[in-house]
Design an enzyme around this catalytic site. Structure first.
Site, PDB file in Angstrom:
ATOM      1  N   SER A 113       6.006   4.173  13.813  1.00 10.97           N
ATOM      2  CA  SER A 113       4.931   4.175  13.668  1.00 10.97           C
ATOM      3  C   SER A 113       4.158   4.703  14.674  1.00 10.97           C
ATOM      4  CB  SER A 113       3.365   2.909  13.605  1.00 10.97           C
ATOM      5  OG  SER A 113       2.335   2.884  14.176  1.00 10.97           O
TER       6      SER A 113
ATOM      7  N   LEU B  68      -9.902   0.335  10.192  1.00 13.00           N
ATOM      8  CA  LEU B  68     -11.285   1.250  10.073  1.00 13.00           C
ATOM      9  C   LEU B  68     -11.585   1.374   8.660  1.00 13.00           C
ATOM     10  CD1 LEU B  68     -14.008   1.900  11.312  1.00 13.00           C
ATOM     11  CD2 LEU B  68     -13.036   4.535  11.268  1.00 13.00           C
TER      12      LEU B  68
ATOM     13  N   SER C 119       3.415 -10.288   0.356  1.00  9.19           N
ATOM     14  CA  SER C 119       3.217 -11.117   1.384  1.00  9.19           C
ATOM     15  C   SER C 119       1.582 -10.495   1.473  1.00  9.19           C
ATOM     16  CB  SER C 119       3.449 -10.686   2.620  1.00  9.19           C
ATOM     17  OG  SER C 119       3.768  -9.837   3.097  1.00  9.19           O
TER      18      SER C 119
ATOM     19  N   TYR D 205       1.285  -1.089  -0.145  1.00  6.68           N
ATOM     20  CA  TYR D 205       0.060   0.004  -0.195  1.00  6.68           C
ATOM     21  C   TYR D 205       0.512   1.291  -0.214  1.00  6.68           C
ATOM     22  CZ  TYR D 205      -3.380   2.980   1.915  1.00  6.68           C
ATOM     23  OH  TYR D 205      -4.420   4.332   2.268  1.00  6.68           O
ATOM     24  N   ILE D 206       1.672   1.120   0.583  1.00  2.82           N
ATOM     25  CA  ILE D 206       2.333   2.699   0.987  1.00  2.82           C
ATOM     26  C   ILE D 206       3.964   2.705   0.609  1.00  2.82           C
ATOM     27  CG2 ILE D 206       3.574   4.339   2.661  1.00  2.82           C
ATOM     28  CD1 ILE D 206       0.787   3.395   3.540  1.00  2.82           C
TER      29      ILE D 206
ATOM     30  N   LYS E  90       8.533  -2.125  16.318  1.00  5.84           N
ATOM     31  CA  LYS E  90       9.017  -1.047  15.941  1.00  5.84           C
ATOM     32  C   LYS E  90       9.382  -0.168  17.019  1.00  5.84           C
ATOM     33  CE  LYS E  90       6.081  -1.001  11.362  1.00  5.84           C
ATOM     34  NZ  LYS E  90       7.315  -0.691  10.344  1.00  5.84           N
TER      35      LYS E  90
ATOM     36  N   TYR F  71       3.201  -5.825  17.180  1.00  7.52           N
ATOM     37  CA  TYR F  71       3.897  -5.243  16.680  1.00  7.52           C
ATOM     38  C   TYR F  71       4.439  -3.967  16.987  1.00  7.52           C
ATOM     39  CZ  TYR F  71       2.880  -1.459  13.283  1.00  7.52           C
ATOM     40  OH  TYR F  71       3.192  -0.367  12.426  1.00  7.52           O
TER      41      TYR F  71
HETATM   42  C1  WQD Z   1      -9.097   3.319  14.074  1.00  6.75           C
HETATM   43  C2  WQD Z   1     -10.177   3.199  14.469  1.00  6.75           C
HETATM   44  C3  WQD Z   1     -10.867   1.657  16.386  1.00  6.75           C
HETATM   45  C4  WQD Z   1     -12.083  -1.144  13.053  1.00  6.75           C
HETATM   46  C5  WQD Z   1      -3.553   0.525  13.881  1.00  6.75           C
HETATM   47  C6  WQD Z   1      -2.614   0.890  14.594  1.00  6.75           C
HETATM   48  C7  WQD Z   1      -1.332   1.369  13.799  1.00  6.75           C
HETATM   49  C8  WQD Z   1      -1.228   1.592  12.361  1.00  6.75           C
HETATM   50  C9  WQD Z   1      -2.618   1.908  12.004  1.00  6.75           C
HETATM   51  C10 WQD Z   1       0.366   0.593  11.486  1.00  6.75           C
HETATM   52  C11 WQD Z   1     -10.011   3.042  16.294  1.00  6.75           C
HETATM   53  C12 WQD Z   1     -11.888   1.708  15.054  1.00  6.75           C
HETATM   54  C13 WQD Z   1     -11.089  -0.020  13.720  1.00  6.75           C
HETATM   55  C14 WQD Z   1     -13.431  -1.675  13.018  1.00  6.75           C
HETATM   56  C15 WQD Z   1     -13.632   0.268  14.638  1.00  6.75           C
HETATM   57  N1  WQD Z   1      -1.053   0.618  11.468  1.00  6.75           N
HETATM   58  N2  WQD Z   1     -12.184   0.523  14.731  1.00  6.75           N
HETATM   59  N3  WQD Z   1     -14.234  -0.521  13.730  1.00  6.75           N
HETATM   60  O1  WQD Z   1      -5.961   1.417  15.569  1.00  6.75           O
HETATM   61  O2  WQD Z   1      -5.814   3.518  15.055  1.00  6.75           O
HETATM   62  O3  WQD Z   1      -3.894   1.384  14.049  1.00  6.75           O
HETATM   63  O4  WQD Z   1      -3.736   0.475  12.490  1.00  6.75           O
HETATM   64  O5  WQD Z   1       1.068   1.318  11.591  1.00  6.75           O
HETATM   65  O6  WQD Z   1      -0.127   1.124  13.995  1.00  6.75           O
HETATM   66  O7  WQD Z   1      -2.444   0.027  15.534  1.00  6.75           O
HETATM   67  O8  WQD Z   1      -6.578   1.734  13.247  1.00  6.75           O
HETATM   68  O9  WQD Z   1      -8.486   1.447  11.345  1.00  6.75           O
HETATM   69  O10 WQD Z   1      -7.752  -0.445  13.370  1.00  6.75           O
HETATM   70  O11 WQD Z   1      -8.914   1.655  13.906  1.00  6.75           O
HETATM   71  O12 WQD Z   1     -14.933   0.615  15.653  1.00  6.75           O
HETATM   72  O13 WQD Z   1     -13.944  -2.287  12.475  1.00  6.75           O
HETATM   73  O14 WQD Z   1     -11.492   2.993  14.462  1.00  6.75           O
HETATM   74  O15 WQD Z   1     -11.479   1.312  17.697  1.00  6.75           O
HETATM   75  O16 WQD Z   1     -11.189   3.715  17.381  1.00  6.75           O
HETATM   76  P1  WQD Z   1      -5.508   2.321  14.485  1.00  6.75           P
HETATM   77  P2  WQD Z   1      -7.781   0.903  13.242  1.00  6.75           P
END
Ligand code: WQD
Length: 331
Positions: A122, A197, A27, A4-5, A150, A146
């Site tokens: 991260s 999300l 992967s 992706y990035i 990092k 994870y």
């Molecule tokens: C965002 C918000 C969830 C899914 C993670 C990693 C971080 C980085 C980005 C790599 C939160 C909420 C999520 C869902 C929800 N990755 N949520 N329902 O957890 O902030 O960060 O991904 O570097 O290191 O930790 O991102 O998108 O998982 O969650 O309500 O089905 O959405 O609780 O508040 P997060 P996320």
């Protein structure tokens, strides 16, 4: 190179006239990802299918890249596993891939005399935020394998930079990357059920999943749901370009947050997605996700001050571009 990035980074470097080569083990992407990237760049790319844990294959790829493009100025390292929840289930695989893979890469760089290194870190290294917005001097903390991988790599890089004053190393702490290239040709390929999300929201928008499960609405935030600093992937890679230009003129070790400095809640993200796509996004409030925190967003002023970089895309750009991509990827 095809994830992706990294794929968005390659597109920007190519657009700016840089000679680019790369590796990937597919992967988190496919051979079609490479083909789409070559279509976007309108050229064949110098690429080898390599796992960064395979030192011999890595050396082979660097040899080929040097033969084709000449001496390598800098390495940008995007190869790593990144699912927080998964990392707690298979920590050894995360440590082998993320930490041992990085050590392999750094060893090959030493052998090839390459001194410039940009590392994808991260915001997870901040653990439970000491304060918000988060600045680069905030306490770091491991809260999952994870994030620990990092943080360990960040600390290894400190030792490597201290031992060799010729090294030029930047650690870039990503907040929440979303969006896709405006062309609609490249974007995130979430395998299976997305952990994050926005890929999940778009699977609901395209009808592949029935509803969004909102992980808790009892946080101390604007509407009780989790607040995060979402940054357009194109802003993220332009931050990398600014960082590598800065490294060309500055020896040493540098650390920057790459975020927008703004936080949006889960419900806000769902509402904006509905407004932009015109599609109702069903959701249900569920239990908090273990390890989640309420509010995380960046103080991005250091990158502005030192790199003269700041995010330029707004939330609607992020959602619109990701929607363009999701519709194509679903076809
Ligand atoms: C965002 C918000 C969830 C899914 C993670 C990693 C971080 C980085 C980005 C790599 C939160 C909420 C999520 C869902 C929800 N990755 N949520 N329902 O957890 O902030 O960060 O991904 O570097 O290191 O930790 O991102 O998108 O998982 O969650 O309500 O089905 O959405 O609780 O508040 P997060 P996320």
């Amino acid at each position: 190179m095809t994830g992706y990035i990294a794929s968005h980074m390659v597109a920007l470097l190519h657009e700016q006239g840089h000679k680019v080569s790369g590796v990937d083990n597919f992967s988190n992407s496919t051979i079609e990802s490479l083909e789409r990237l070559e279509t976007l760049c309108e050229t064949d790319l110098v690429f080898e299918e390599v796992d960064v844990c395979n030192e011999e294959r890595l050396k082979f790829a660097l040899t080929i890249a040097t033969k084709v493009n000449g001496p390598i100025d800098a390495v940008m390292h995007f190869a790593g596993l990144k699912a927080v929840g998964e990392s707690s289930k298979i920590p050894l695989h995360y440590y082998q891939t993320n930490i041992a893979g990085t050590l392999n890469l750094l060893g090959c760089m030493r052998d090839f005399g390459i001194k410039q290194f940009v590392f994808s870190s991260s915001a997870t290294v901040y653990g439970v935020p000491e304060t918000t917005p988060l600045h680069e001097g905030c306490r770091t903390q491991s809260t999952n394998p994870y994030g620990r991988s990092k943080l360990v790599i960040e600390e290894l890089l400190e030792d490597i930079a201290a031992a060799d004053p010729e090294m030029r190393i930047t650690r870039l702490r990503y907040f929440n990357p979303v969006g896709a290239h405006p062309s609609g040709l490249i974007g995130e390929l979430p395998n299976g059920i997305p952990n994050n999300l926005m890929p999940y929201v778009f699977k609901v928008a395209t009808g592949e999943l029935p509803q969004v499960n909102v992980f808790g609405n009892d946080y101390e935030t604007k509407d009780g749901t989790g607040v995060r600093d979402y940054i357009h992937v194109c802003d993220l890679v332009s931050g990398h370009l600014s960082a590598v230009k800065h490294l060309a003129k500055n020896k040493g070790l540098f650390t920057f947050n790459l975020g927008t400095g703004k936080g949006y809640s889960v419900l806000e993200m769902i509402q904006r997605t509905e407004a932009i796509t015109g599609i109702k996004i069903p959701y249900a409030i569920s239990e908090r996700r273990p390890g989640d925190v309420g509010e995380v967003y960046a103080d991005a002023s250091l990158a502005k001050h030192v790199l003269n970089w700041e995010a330029e895309y707004n939330l609607d750009d992020m959602i619109y571009h990701q929607w363009q991509w999701a519709r194509k990827a679903d076809q």
